[in-house]
Design an enzyme around this catalytic site. Structure first.
Site, PDB file in Angstrom:
ATOM      1  N   SER A  61     -16.310  14.779  57.787  1.00 50.52           N
ATOM      2  CA  SER A  61     -17.058  15.731  58.614  1.00 50.52           C
ATOM      3  C   SER A  61     -17.470  16.980  57.826  1.00 50.52           C
ATOM      4  CB  SER A  61     -16.207  16.152  59.818  1.00 50.52           C
ATOM      5  OG  SER A  61     -15.795  15.020  60.543  1.00 50.52           O
TER       6      SER A  61
HETATM    7  N1  SAM Z   1     -11.379  13.277  59.758  1.00 55.04           N
HETATM    8  C1  SAM Z   1     -12.015  12.426  58.793  1.00 55.04           C
HETATM    9  C2  SAM Z   1     -12.142  13.080  57.461  1.00 55.04           C
HETATM   10  O1  SAM Z   1     -11.751  14.237  57.295  1.00 55.04           O
HETATM   11  O2  SAM Z   1     -12.619  12.399  56.551  1.00 55.04           O
HETATM   12  C3  SAM Z   1     -13.364  11.972  59.256  1.00 55.04           C
HETATM   13  C4  SAM Z   1     -13.258  10.856  60.186  1.00 55.04           C
HETATM   14  S1  SAM Z   1     -14.723   9.933  60.492  1.00 55.04           S
HETATM   15  C5  SAM Z   1     -15.884  11.080  61.122  1.00 55.04           C
HETATM   16  C6  SAM Z   1     -14.123   9.048  61.926  1.00 55.04           C
HETATM   17  C7  SAM Z   1     -13.071   8.032  61.627  1.00 55.04           C
HETATM   18  O3  SAM Z   1     -12.542   7.528  62.854  1.00 55.04           O
HETATM   19  C8  SAM Z   1     -13.578   6.807  60.858  1.00 55.04           C
HETATM   20  O4  SAM Z   1     -12.842   6.651  59.695  1.00 55.04           O
HETATM   21  C9  SAM Z   1     -13.369   5.652  61.820  1.00 55.04           C
HETATM   22  O5  SAM Z   1     -13.046   4.444  61.199  1.00 55.04           O
HETATM   23  C10 SAM Z   1     -12.214   6.174  62.674  1.00 55.04           C
HETATM   24  N2  SAM Z   1     -12.050   5.556  63.990  1.00 55.04           N
HETATM   25  C11 SAM Z   1     -12.999   5.183  64.882  1.00 55.04           C
HETATM   26  N3  SAM Z   1     -12.421   4.684  65.999  1.00 55.04           N
HETATM   27  C12 SAM Z   1     -11.074   4.752  65.802  1.00 55.04           C
HETATM   28  C13 SAM Z   1      -9.944   4.402  66.600  1.00 55.04           C
HETATM   29  N4  SAM Z   1     -10.067   3.884  67.819  1.00 55.04           N
HETATM   30  N5  SAM Z   1      -8.714   4.624  66.086  1.00 55.04           N
HETATM   31  C14 SAM Z   1      -8.561   5.161  64.844  1.00 55.04           C
HETATM   32  N6  SAM Z   1      -9.594   5.498  64.051  1.00 55.04           N
HETATM   33  C15 SAM Z   1     -10.839   5.306  64.527  1.00 55.04           C
END
Ligand code: SAM
Length: 213
Positions: A61
């Site tokens: 993000s």
């Molecule tokens: N906070 C992260 C960073 O600093 O890099 C960015 C995260 S990215 C915007 C969103 C993440 O949520 C992705 O890696 C995706 O695979 C994960 N995700 C989506 N649905 C999910 C779920 N139900 N449980 C766990 N992770 C999930």
């Protein structure tokens, strides 16, 4: 490249100037080496004012959004935090600096493993990792003082509200698949209180209490 200078510049021009005022949040954003959490080819853009791809169609993000969500969690040193969407591990590092223990769930195994390797190398040992569906929360370790979901959901996932400690704070992007509002849910004596921090754009939260794949 002078990463320390880039971080200082990021804190001044992207965070303080836009209303991020929590001193502890500004301090850790100026400390955690964000460039180590992005792909090598994108290192020169690590401190820029936008999200970046991290593989598997996911993103790290934008620094401002990380700071805004973290500030809304109002973390204390002895807090236990649930993070949904480990992704690159950058937000995890920020949380690990500010709280006692971080429980981080990621649905894509490769991302979880890569993030863990970097976080271990940096010495963040107060993090517990899980590969799975974070929309269900992590019942075994609930309740949590704070919960952050870093992917967008159609509604606030009920299990996350249920796993909040009294006075706990949950931050989650809620909306359709193209744009969301950043919603803060607080568990208070009278029930729950919701606040809207404004528009944002996240990748999908995919799971039982979120979007279908
Ligand atoms: N906070 C992260 C960073 O600093 O890099 C960015 C995260 S990215 C915007 C969103 C993440 O949520 C992705 O890696 C995706 O695979 C994960 N995700 C989506 N649905 C999910 C779920 N139900 N449980 C766990 N992770 C999930």
């Amino acid at each position: 490249m002078d990463y320390e200078k880039s971080r200082k510049n990021m804190v001044e021009t992207q965070l303080s100037s836009r209303g991020i005022s929590d001193k502890r949040v500004l301090e850790v954003m100026g400390k955690v080496p964000r460039h180590l959490f992005v792909e090598e080819a994108l290192i020169s853009q690590a401190y820029n004012d936008h999200p970046l791809p991290i593989g598997q169609k996911q993103t790290i993000s934008q620094p401002y959004i990380v700071a805004l969500m973290t500030q809304a969690l109002m973390l204390k040193e002895d807090d236990r935090v649930l993070e949904i969407g480990t992704g690159s591990g950058y937000q995890t590092a920020i949380l690990a600096e500010l709280a006692d223990k971080v429980y981080s769930i990621e649905r894509i195994r490769e991302l979880s493993q890569k993030a863990r390797k970097i976080l271990d190398e940096l010495g963040y040992f107060n993090v517990l990792y899980k590969v799975g569906d974070g929309s269900k929360g992590w019942k075994e370790y609930a309740p949590f003082d704070a919960i952050i979901a870093t992917a967008g959901a159609p509604d606030v996932p009920q299990p996350l509200v249920d796993q909040l400690e009294m006075d706990g704070r949950l931050v989650v992007p809620v909306g359709d698949r193209y744009s969301q509002e950043l919603i803060v849910v607080e568990r208070i004596k009278e029930g729950i209180r919701k606040t809207n921090l404004g528009g944002c754009r996240f990748v999908d939260l995919v799971g039982e209490y979120a979007w279908d794949e």
